[in-house]
Enzyme design. Structure first.
Site, short mmCIF file in Angstrom:
data_model
loop_
_atom_site.label_atom_id
_atom_site.label_comp_id
_atom_site.label_asym_id
_atom_site.label_seq_id
_atom_site.Cartn_x
_atom_site.Cartn_y
_atom_site.Cartn_z
N TYR A 61 -15.83 16.39 -16.05
CA TYR A 61 -16.08 15.44 -16.48
C TYR A 61 -17.24 15.27 -15.03
O TYR A 61 -17.12 15.46 -13.69
CB TYR A 61 -14.97 14.47 -15.68
CG TYR A 61 -14.86 13.23 -15.18
CD1 TYR A 61 -15.62 11.88 -16.77
CD2 TYR A 61 -14.95 11.81 -14.15
CE1 TYR A 61 -16.15 11.19 -16.44
CE2 TYR A 61 -15.08 10.71 -14.76
CZ TYR A 61 -15.96 10.20 -15.16
OH TYR A 61 -16.40 8.69 -15.25
N ASP A 75 -7.12 18.57 -14.63
CA ASP A 75 -7.92 16.91 -15.34
C ASP A 75 -6.85 17.09 -17.10
O ASP A 75 -7.50 17.62 -17.55
CB ASP A 75 -8.90 16.49 -14.82
CG ASP A 75 -8.66 15.21 -15.24
OD1 ASP A 75 -8.52 14.37 -16.34
OD2 ASP A 75 -10.69 15.07 -14.34
N ARG A 118 0.78 -1.44 0.39
CA ARG A 118 -0.44 0.70 0.43
C ARG A 118 1.14 1.60 -0.25
O ARG A 118 0.71 2.44 -0.72
CB ARG A 118 -1.10 0.24 0.96
CG ARG A 118 -1.12 1.01 0.99
CD ARG A 118 -2.81 0.99 2.30
NE ARG A 118 -2.87 0.43 3.31
CZ ARG A 118 -2.35 0.81 3.81
NH1 ARG A 118 -1.84 1.68 4.52
NH2 ARG A 118 -2.68 0.02 5.78
N LYS A 171 -7.90 5.74 -19.83
CA LYS A 171 -8.01 6.55 -20.85
C LYS A 171 -6.67 6.49 -21.99
O LYS A 171 -6.48 5.46 -21.82
CB LYS A 171 -8.44 8.31 -20.73
CG LYS A 171 -9.75 8.13 -19.53
CD LYS A 171 -10.81 7.22 -19.77
CE LYS A 171 -12.25 7.43 -18.40
NZ LYS A 171 -12.23 8.32 -18.06
C1 LIG Z 1 -12.61 8.53 -16.65
C2 LIG Z 1 -12.82 10.26 -16.50
C3 LIG Z 1 -12.35 10.26 -15.28
C4 LIG Z 1 -12.56 9.35 -14.03
O1 LIG Z 1 -12.19 8.21 -14.09
P1 LIG Z 1 -11.92 6.63 -13.63
O2 LIG Z 1 -10.43 5.82 -13.97
O3 LIG Z 1 -13.29 6.15 -14.37
O4 LIG Z 1 -12.31 6.89 -12.33
C5 LIG Z 1 -11.55 11.27 -14.53
N1 LIG Z 1 -11.78 13.18 -15.43
C6 LIG Z 1 -11.84 12.38 -16.68
C7 LIG Z 1 -11.29 13.53 -17.71
C8 LIG Z 1 -12.25 11.35 -16.78
O5 LIG Z 1 -12.07 11.17 -18.68
#
Ligand SMILES: *Cc1c(COP(=O)(O)O)cnc(C)c1O
Length: 380
Positions: free
Chosen positions: A98, A170, A46, A195
């Site tokens: 998001y 982000d 962890r 992604k």
């Molecule tokens: C998918 C996404 C998230 C969240 O990520 P997860 O891996 O699904 O928890 C946050 N920000 C953006 C821009 C995303 O496309």
């Protein structure tokens, strides 16, 4: 080293025991101490794990940050970052972030006494007007999801720096290949590695990149205290994906550009959202701050919601699915899928219409993708 080389060689990779070229998966919960009070650098997975460490160092280098941290999901990364704050703090957040970010902030963290103001970050004034005496963080996303609005990263960093406010971005849609926010003065970069960084729709993961020793120490503390870290196997998958990030992003955006141009002239389409198009309001800023325009394209269909349903039923190569950034092309309906967690009035206010479709343009041949869209859109 250049970006492409770092994507393959960053971090402490050589396996001194057997010379494995692929980073080994240290699938272990715990590590034997060398002696009482003396570890070999790791004690419990962890807190830290060698496979995770290579991924963390790689992402940190690609973003040009101090340290990187890998999380179980993008939301786990965001949850950890927002815990840098405390009850009574105020956060200025982009209004078109998001859907899951909006939900975490508005429906979870709100209950713990964090106060959020959501604003369209298209002018210095809009952001400055939202700042209060207790504002501790500005949270931004660019290109935004699903509207693909562009935020001037340097401007936001400047507004925040003058007031000693932390900035978190982000960077999931652009990836460090197309945008390196730290170079513009951003303090914290957050990713859903689910992604583009992983890129193959076979893992969920997240990452945070820090820029100071203080932030590094605090994020490491929170990751360990909250237990939000990624598993060794998931880290290995993301590491494998990152090796091809530069060539994948090039193809993603080449295909996306071809599709955006095609849709722009289609009679069934009323509006196309792609930062590469000169008609896009954020085009000039995107051109200045990014190396390319990315692989996401959104568009609006003319007619009723029936037209959207018919289109989504007809697509064959594009899969009807949430998520993005993988080799296979995906199409989704933000109003009922990725952004269903936003109330309808809020969606309407920020411009996510019921007729909007979002495409994650994959790595197939552009001709096949356009043919698929063409048969699904019908005569036009
Ligand atoms: C998918 C996404 C998230 C969240 O990520 P997860 O891996 O699904 O928890 C946050 N920000 C953006 C821009 C995303 O496309």
């Amino acid at each position: 080293m250049k970006f492409e080389t770092k994507a393959i060689h960053a971090g402490d990779r050589p396996d001194t025991r057997f010379g494995a070229v692929s980073v080994p998966i240290y699938q272990t919960s715990t590590f034997a101490f060398e002696d009482v009070g003396k570890t070999r650098g790791y004690d419990y997975s962890r807190t830290a794990n060698p496979t995770r460490k290579v991924l963390e160092d790689t992402i940190a280098q690609l973003e040009g940050g101090k340290a990187g941290f890998a999380f179980a999901t993008g939301m786990a990364a965001e949850t950890t970052v927002i815990h840098l704050l405390k009850t009574g703090d105020h956060i200025v957040c982009g209004d078109d972030v998001y859907g899951g970010t909006y939900r975490l902030f508005q429906n979870v963290m709100n209950n713990f006494g964090l106060d959020f103001t959501f604003v369209r970050m298209n002018s210095r004034k809009a952001i400055e007007d939202a700042i209060k005496p207790n504002t501790r963080m500005i949270w931004l996303e660019t290109p935004s999801n699903p509207l693909l609005n562009i935020v001037d990263v340097e401007m936001v960093a400047d507004i925040a720096k003058r007031r000693g406010i932390l900035t978190a971005i982000d960077n999931t849609f652009a990836t460090p290949y197309l945008l390196r926010p730290i170079e513009y003065g951003i303090d914290l970069v957050v990713h859903s590695t689910t992604k583009y960084l992983n890129g193959h729709c076979d893992v969920v993961g997240g990452a945070v990149i820090t820029t100071t020793d203080e932030l590094t120490e605090r994020v490491q503390f929170l990751l360990n205290a909250m237990g939000t870290c990624a598993s060794p196997f998931d880290c290995w998958l993301v590491l494998r994906g990152i090796q091809t990030l530069p060539i994948r992003m090039e193809r993603h955006q080449e295909n996306a550009f071809a599709i955006a141009r095609y849709l722009q002239h289609h009679k069934a389409v009323s509006r196309v959202y792609y930062p590469g198009l000169e008609s896009h309001p954020g085009h000039e800023i995107a051109k200045r701050q990014m190396k390319g325009f990315g692989g996401m394209v959104s568009f609006e269909l003319k007619g009723s919601i029936k037209a959207v349903n018919t289109f989504l039923k007809r697509i064959k190569i594009f899969e009807l699915a949430e998520s993005l950034g993988g080799a296979s092309s995906l199409a989704e309906h933000p109003a009922t899928m990725s952004h269903a967690s936003m109330p309808p009035e809020y969606r309407a206010k920020i411009g996510i219409t019921d007729n909007m479709v979002r495409l994650s343009v994959g790595l197939e041949h552009a001709d096949d993708l356009i043919e698929d869209l063409s048969q699904a859109l019908g005569a036009g």
